[in-house]
Motif scaffolding. Structure first.
Motif, mmCIF file in Angstrom:
data_model
loop_
_atom_site.group_PDB
_atom_site.id
_atom_site.type_symbol
_atom_site.label_atom_id
_atom_site.label_comp_id
_atom_site.label_asym_id
_atom_site.label_seq_id
_atom_site.Cartn_x
_atom_site.Cartn_y
_atom_site.Cartn_z
ATOM 1 N N GLY A 81 -6.722 -36.127 29.123
ATOM 2 C CA GLY A 81 -8.071 -35.663 28.812
ATOM 3 C C GLY A 81 -8.593 -34.594 29.749
ATOM 4 N N LEU A 82 -7.702 -33.783 30.308
ATOM 5 C CA LEU A 82 -8.114 -32.788 31.304
ATOM 6 C C LEU A 82 -8.260 -31.391 30.725
ATOM 7 C CD1 LEU A 82 -5.807 -33.958 34.245
ATOM 8 C CD2 LEU A 82 -8.221 -34.488 33.866
ATOM 9 N N LEU A 83 -8.073 -31.218 29.433
ATOM 10 C CA LEU A 83 -8.129 -29.896 28.819
ATOM 11 C C LEU A 83 -9.361 -29.766 27.929
ATOM 12 C CD1 LEU A 83 -4.355 -29.407 27.876
ATOM 13 C CD2 LEU A 83 -5.536 -28.893 30.022
ATOM 14 N N ASP A 84 -9.720 -28.530 27.641
ATOM 15 C CA ASP A 84 -10.911 -28.218 26.836
ATOM 16 C C ASP A 84 -10.586 -28.372 25.353
ATOM 17 O OD1 ASP A 84 -13.164 -27.247 25.646
ATOM 18 O OD2 ASP A 84 -13.106 -25.266 26.588
ATOM 19 N N GLU A 85 -11.039 -29.447 24.770
ATOM 20 C CA GLU A 85 -10.725 -29.712 23.365
ATOM 21 C C GLU A 85 -11.543 -28.863 22.410
ATOM 22 O OE1 GLU A 85 -11.009 -33.851 22.557
ATOM 23 O OE2 GLU A 85 -9.744 -34.445 24.272
ATOM 24 N N GLY A 86 -12.500 -28.102 22.919
ATOM 25 C CA GLY A 86 -13.331 -27.296 22.039
ATOM 26 C C GLY A 86 -12.768 -25.926 21.719
ATOM 27 N N LEU A 87 -11.632 -25.585 22.269
ATOM 28 C CA LEU A 87 -11.045 -24.265 22.011
ATOM 29 C C LEU A 87 -10.565 -24.158 20.578
ATOM 30 C CD1 LEU A 87 -8.908 -23.618 25.234
ATOM 31 C CD2 LEU A 87 -11.080 -22.562 24.615
ATOM 32 N N GLU A 88 -10.679 -22.964 20.034
ATOM 33 C CA GLU A 88 -10.178 -22.710 18.688
ATOM 34 C C GLU A 88 -8.665 -22.912 18.655
ATOM 35 O OE1 GLU A 88 -10.052 -19.106 15.356
ATOM 36 O OE2 GLU A 88 -11.181 -18.884 17.227
ATOM 37 N N GLY A 89 -8.203 -23.694 17.689
ATOM 38 C CA GLY A 89 -6.775 -23.954 17.543
ATOM 39 C C GLY A 89 -6.250 -25.064 18.433
ATOM 40 N N TYR A 90 -7.144 -25.752 19.172
ATOM 41 C CA TYR A 90 -6.690 -26.740 20.146
ATOM 42 C C TYR A 90 -5.900 -27.868 19.494
ATOM 43 C CZ TYR A 90 -6.793 -30.370 23.734
ATOM 44 O OH TYR A 90 -6.429 -31.338 24.628
ATOM 45 N N ARG A 91 -6.398 -28.412 18.379
ATOM 46 C CA ARG A 91 -5.762 -29.584 17.794
ATOM 47 C C ARG A 91 -4.345 -29.292 17.323
ATOM 48 N NH1 ARG A 91 -5.536 -33.787 19.436
ATOM 49 N NH2 ARG A 91 -7.767 -33.603 19.831
ATOM 50 N N SER A 92 -4.151 -28.175 16.626
ATOM 51 C CA SER A 92 -2.800 -27.858 16.141
ATOM 52 C C SER A 92 -1.875 -27.535 17.317
ATOM 53 C CB SER A 92 -2.851 -26.688 15.163
ATOM 54 O OG SER A 92 -3.422 -25.538 15.777
ATOM 55 N N TRP A 93 -2.432 -26.946 18.380
ATOM 56 C CA TRP A 93 -1.623 -26.650 19.573
ATOM 57 C C TRP A 93 -1.150 -27.939 20.234
ATOM 58 C CZ3 TRP A 93 -3.501 -27.056 24.926
ATOM 59 C CH2 TRP A 93 -2.595 -26.568 25.867
ATOM 60 N N VAL A 94 -2.057 -28.888 20.419
ATOM 61 C CA VAL A 94 -1.694 -30.160 21.047
ATOM 62 C C VAL A 94 -0.689 -30.921 20.189
ATOM 63 C CG1 VAL A 94 -2.577 -32.442 21.677
ATOM 64 C CG2 VAL A 94 -3.775 -30.395 22.428
ATOM 65 N N ASP A 95 -0.871 -30.900 18.885
ATOM 66 C CA ASP A 95 0.080 -31.585 17.998
ATOM 67 C C ASP A 95 1.488 -31.021 18.145
ATOM 68 O OD1 ASP A 95 -1.930 -33.201 17.074
ATOM 69 O OD2 ASP A 95 -2.294 -32.042 15.242
ATOM 70 N N SER A 96 1.588 -29.694 18.369
ATOM 71 C CA SER A 96 2.912 -29.071 18.484
ATOM 72 C C SER A 96 3.608 -29.423 19.795
ATOM 73 C CB SER A 96 2.783 -27.553 18.364
ATOM 74 O OG SER A 96 2.124 -26.998 19.508
ATOM 75 N N LEU A 97 2.844 -29.974 20.755
ATOM 76 C CA LEU A 97 3.419 -30.307 22.056
ATOM 77 C C LEU A 97 3.972 -31.727 22.115
ATOM 78 C CD1 LEU A 97 0.534 -28.903 24.308
ATOM 79 C CD2 LEU A 97 2.638 -27.730 23.670
ATOM 80 N N LYS A 98 3.656 -32.565 21.121
ATOM 81 C CA LYS A 98 3.964 -33.988 21.216
ATOM 82 C C LYS A 98 5.456 -34.274 21.290
ATOM 83 C CE LYS A 98 -0.298 -35.554 18.986
ATOM 84 N NZ LYS A 98 -0.906 -36.230 17.812
ATOM 85 N N VAL A 99 6.275 -33.385 20.750
ATOM 86 C CA VAL A 99 7.722 -33.636 20.744
ATOM 87 C C VAL A 99 8.332 -33.478 22.136
ATOM 88 C CG1 VAL A 99 7.947 -32.912 18.346
ATOM 89 C CG2 VAL A 99 8.244 -31.228 20.174
ATOM 90 N N TRP A 100 7.606 -32.831 23.055
ATOM 91 C CA TRP A 100 8.188 -32.544 24.361
ATOM 92 C C TRP A 100 7.921 -33.673 25.337
ATOM 93 C CZ3 TRP A 100 11.847 -29.312 24.125
ATOM 94 C CH2 TRP A 100 11.822 -28.296 23.164
ATOM 95 N N THR A 101 8.656 -34.763 25.111
ATOM 96 C CA THR A 101 8.585 -35.906 26.012
ATOM 97 C C THR A 101 9.289 -35.560 27.335
ATOM 98 O OG1 THR A 101 10.669 -36.783 25.181
ATOM 99 C CG2 THR A 101 8.636 -37.470 24.046
#
Length: 801
Positions: free
Chosen positions: A450-470
């Protein structure tokens, strides 16, 4: 937190000062002349020479060294009492014991602080019962002469080499009158040859051969300018006599380099007088390049440009990002307004794609968000893609200084090393080209907390694309252990302010645009907590971008040239045949060109294929401005004149414009245009994606990225730099040499990509095992012949020849 202010008394006057501040700095701020020989504001206080002693009169009587004494409440200080003066005189006498006095013939005469202080204070008349200890001059090292009989043991050279350079090449040995400064086992110097020890020496104990002149210091002219070897923008202080450089140093108060230089900025200027310099225009006649007059060459170029325009085959220009802002703007006017063409671009210089395709789409403008100076004060720095000791030495020194003096750590993730890795906390020896995956993992971990700015445009799709990088997948793809990844993450979590630095340069493996976009996305999501610094390979990448020299990609221009859509190709400081990746087809395109003009200081491979070659001023032979990575303007001042008859890029462009009946604005008017790029919008995050990458097959990794002594194709024309680092050697780790049965000096055959080179082996403990360091360009060929595509991972085989 605001510092507590206290009152102290100085020479009978009450003054306010910061509690715990440095007493010497306070006294000097009051315009009091306090002599020192060992003090340097860049270093930890030492208190060795004892010339800065002052007398304390507040009940704690006695002499104290001002340089190493903190300010305390209620202090009463006297700086010019008889006891203070006598103490300084006796300390000077002690320093003179083992100093061979030959001031009239010494190279530093007139520029020697020790000499000045002896004249000012004098010394006691009685002679001390000690004899000068005789020691021979050490001339075994390249360029630097060490004269131990002149050394006053101030320790400045030792501390600079350790605290700022992080090299520790020299140290003090023995005690008392036997004490001396030397290398380990008294071997020749084997260092970075940055010149800091020489320039900081207050006497003539360290002298550099190329700058021994016999010209008195008081008749030399001092000129300042900006070094134009790389994008760091260090300030130079050149001493000139008779139009020639007598000595080069840098003022300790200069910004951003604080008096430091690299070997290129200190010694590399002999290439300006290289016998290989072009001094006369060349024109092709009967199949051969022959010398001609400027008027003949300019008329031929203008005629070719007009002929192509009339035949609906526009002219195209490809420029190096070493152009000044003014020259870049003039080139744009010439091509667009004078010839009605939009075929204008920069060569594939390191950093171009990083800024244009990596930073701009995310942050809204193609520029960094933090400066080198601001980087000094962040809590933690993450350096990506390279060792800055090789690509951008100023950054390396800043990281070392933070680490050694203030305990501020940094991390480095790079496939190839250069010595800085031993200071990194941690160093991540990453698989070539996988830095973007590391950044994706970091972004994922910080987002989950929870340390990033979730209000940025495109944030949700960006975070979703990172989930595979365990952590497990990231460790597998980057070659970094889970423990090292966790160590890096913990450092970043503790940091109140974070700096991320992306280094660029030719032959660095991986996608610089992809890595920079991943870094920009993380910085945008962290908000004000983080800053991004992208350092281009050449001096004025930012200014050339701001000047609009990116209408076309270099490969697009070559494709049009090969398809006979271009009438005249104008190359300014670029060498598509010899220095661009082979996949771009530079050689084939130039063979099909109607007319090729090369504007360069040396006869490059592209110049050999040209119809007209125009010699040009380079580096410190130019006037104009540049733009730092964060957008600030900096001014280049001509320090020496170019060879007779050789012109600056802008002067040549203006002459061509006259032939085309195009009126160009004056440089003062151009300066008004340079407001830089404006922000194009708010940060916008895009889903993360990484390109598939190959391990390159079997063999050693080819490391053709910038080296400390050589970068690109210009440095090989410096005889001094070639002496320090021959361009005919392959550097390898000692363990790799042992496994191959090689020793220093053995002839080695490097084979790969259907090509081969013969080089001499040089063992280097700074080289990462499993890799071979080969110069990008030599005067004949270079590792560029092995590089097919920009950013690719190349493996080669090695055997004794």
């Amino acid at each position: 937190m605001k510092e507590q202010m206290v009152t102290i008394t100085v020479n009978g006057r009450q003054v306010e000062a910061e509690q715990g501040g440095n007493l010497l700095n306070l006294l000097r701020s009051l315009d009091l002349d306090i002599p020192t020989l060992c003090h340097d504001d860049r270093l930890t206080p030492y208190g060795g020479c004892r010339l800065c002693v002052v007398e304390r009169k507040d009940g704690r009587g006695g002499m104290i060294p001002a340089c190493s004494t903190p300010v305390q409440r209620g202090m009463a200080i006297e700086t010019q009492t008889e006891a203070v003066i006598e103490s300084r005189r006796r300390n000077l006498q002690m320093l003179m014991l083992n100093h061979r006095m030959e001031c009239p013939v010494c190279e530093r005469s007139g520029d020697c602080r020790f000499q000045e202080l002896i004249y000012l204070y004098g010394t006691p008349e009685e002679q001390l019962p000690f004899e000068l200890i005789r020691r021979p001059i050490d001339d075994s090292s390249p360029f630097i002469l060490r004269d131990p009989e002149k050394c006053i043991l101030c320790g400045t050279c030792v501390r600079l080499c350790d605290e700022i350079q992080g090299v520790g090449e020299i140290g003090m040995v023995h005690r008392g009158l036997e004490a001396t400064v030397t290398t380990l086992l008294e071997r020749p110097l084997d260092c970075e040859f940055c010149g800091q020890c020489v320039n900081a020496c207050p006497v003539g104990a360290l002298i550099v051969r190329p700058y021994i002149s016999g010209i008195p210091a008081w008749i030399r002219e001092h000129r300042k300018s900006i070094c134009s070897w790389c994008s760091c923008g260090c300030e130079l202080d050149a001493e000139i006599y008779g139009g020639k450089i007598v000595r080069v140093s840098s003022d300790p108060t200069s910004e951003p380099n604080a008096g430091t230089l690299c070997v290129k900025g200190w010694l590399g200027w002999d290439l300006l007088e290289s016998p290989e310099r072009l001094r006369q225009p060349l024109i092709r006649k009967e199949g051969r390049l022959r010398e001609c007059s400027w008027s003949e060459a300019i008329e031929a170029v203008a005629a070719a440009m007009i002929r192509g325009r009339d035949q609906a085959k526009p002219a195209a220009a490809v420029a190096s990002s070493r152009l000044t802002n003014e020259d870049a703007l003039l080139l744009g006017r010439l091509i667009t307004e004078g010839l009605g063409s939009d075929w204008l671009g920069l060569g594939p210089d390191g950093g171009l794609r990083a800024l244009k395709e990596g930073v701009a789409p995310v942050l809204g403008s193609a520029r960094s968000t933090i400066t080198l100076s601001e980087l000094r004060d962040v809590d933690y720095v993450l350096v990506l893609r390279a060792d800055p000791g090789r690509t951008h030495p100023l950054l390396k020194r800043e990281l070392i200084r933070r680490h050694r003096q203030r305990k501020l750590p940094f991390a480095m993730a790079a496939a190839f090393t250069g010595g800085l890795e031993r200071h990194a906390r941690p160093f991540l020896g990453i698989l070539p080209g996988s830095e973007d995956i590391l950044l994706a993992w970091l972004s994922r971990e910080l987002a989950e907390r929870g340390l990033l700015d979730e209000g940025l445009e495109g944030y949700r799709s960006w975070v979703d694309s990172l989930k595979v990088w365990t952590t497990e997948k990231t460790a597998e793809r980057t070659g970094v252990t889970a423990e090292r990844l966790e160590e890096l993450l913990q450092h970043m979590l503790k940091a109140e302010k974070l700096g991320i630095v992306v280094l660029t340069g030719h032959a660095l493996p991986g996608d610089e645009a992809g890595t920079t976009e991943a870094a920009a996305s993380l910085v945008a999501a962290l908000g004000r907590k983080a800053g991004l610094l992208v350092l281009g390979e050449k001096t004025n990448l930012q200014g050339c971008l701001d000047s609009g020299l990116t209408a076309r990609a270099p490969e697009e221009i070559l494709e049009a040239l090969a398809a006979s859509k271009i009438g005249c190709l104008y190359l300014l400081g670029e060498d598509p045949v010899g220095s661009w990746p082979r996949s771009m087809g530079g050689s084939e395109a130039l063979e099909k060109a109607d007319f090729v003009v090369v504007q360069d200081a040396f006869l490059t491979q592209s110049a050999r294929a040209a119809d007209v070659v125009l010699p040009v001023a380079i580096l410190i032979e130019r006037n104009g401005t540049g733009t730092s990575p964060d957008g600030a303007l900096r001014r280049y001042q001509r320090l020496v004149d170019p060879p007779a008859g050789v012109l600056q890029d802008g002067e040549i462009i203006r002459t061509l414009a006259q032939c085309l009946d195009l009126k160009l604005p004056d440089d003062d008017d151009l300066f008004e245009e340079m407001g830089g790029v404006k922000d194009e919008g708010l940060p916008h995050l895009r889903p993360f994606s990484t390109k598939p990458r190959s391990s390159g097959g079997e063999g050693y990794f080819l490391d053709a990225s910038p080296q400390l002594f050589h970068s690109g194709g210009t440095t090989v024309h410096s005889a001094r730099l070639r002496e320090l680092s021959p361009d005919i050697v392959v550097r390898m780790a000692p363990e790799d040499a042992r496994a191959a049965g090689l020793e220093n000096g053995d002839t080695v055959r490097i084979v790969g990509e259907g090509r081969e080179m013969l080089l001499r082996a040089r063992l280097d403990r700074c080289v990462k095992p499993g890799s071979l360091v080969v110069p990008w360009r030599t005067r004949e060929n270079g590792a560029s012949r092995f590089i097919t595509r920009e950013g690719e991972v190349v493996r080669v085989r090695m055997r004794r020849s």
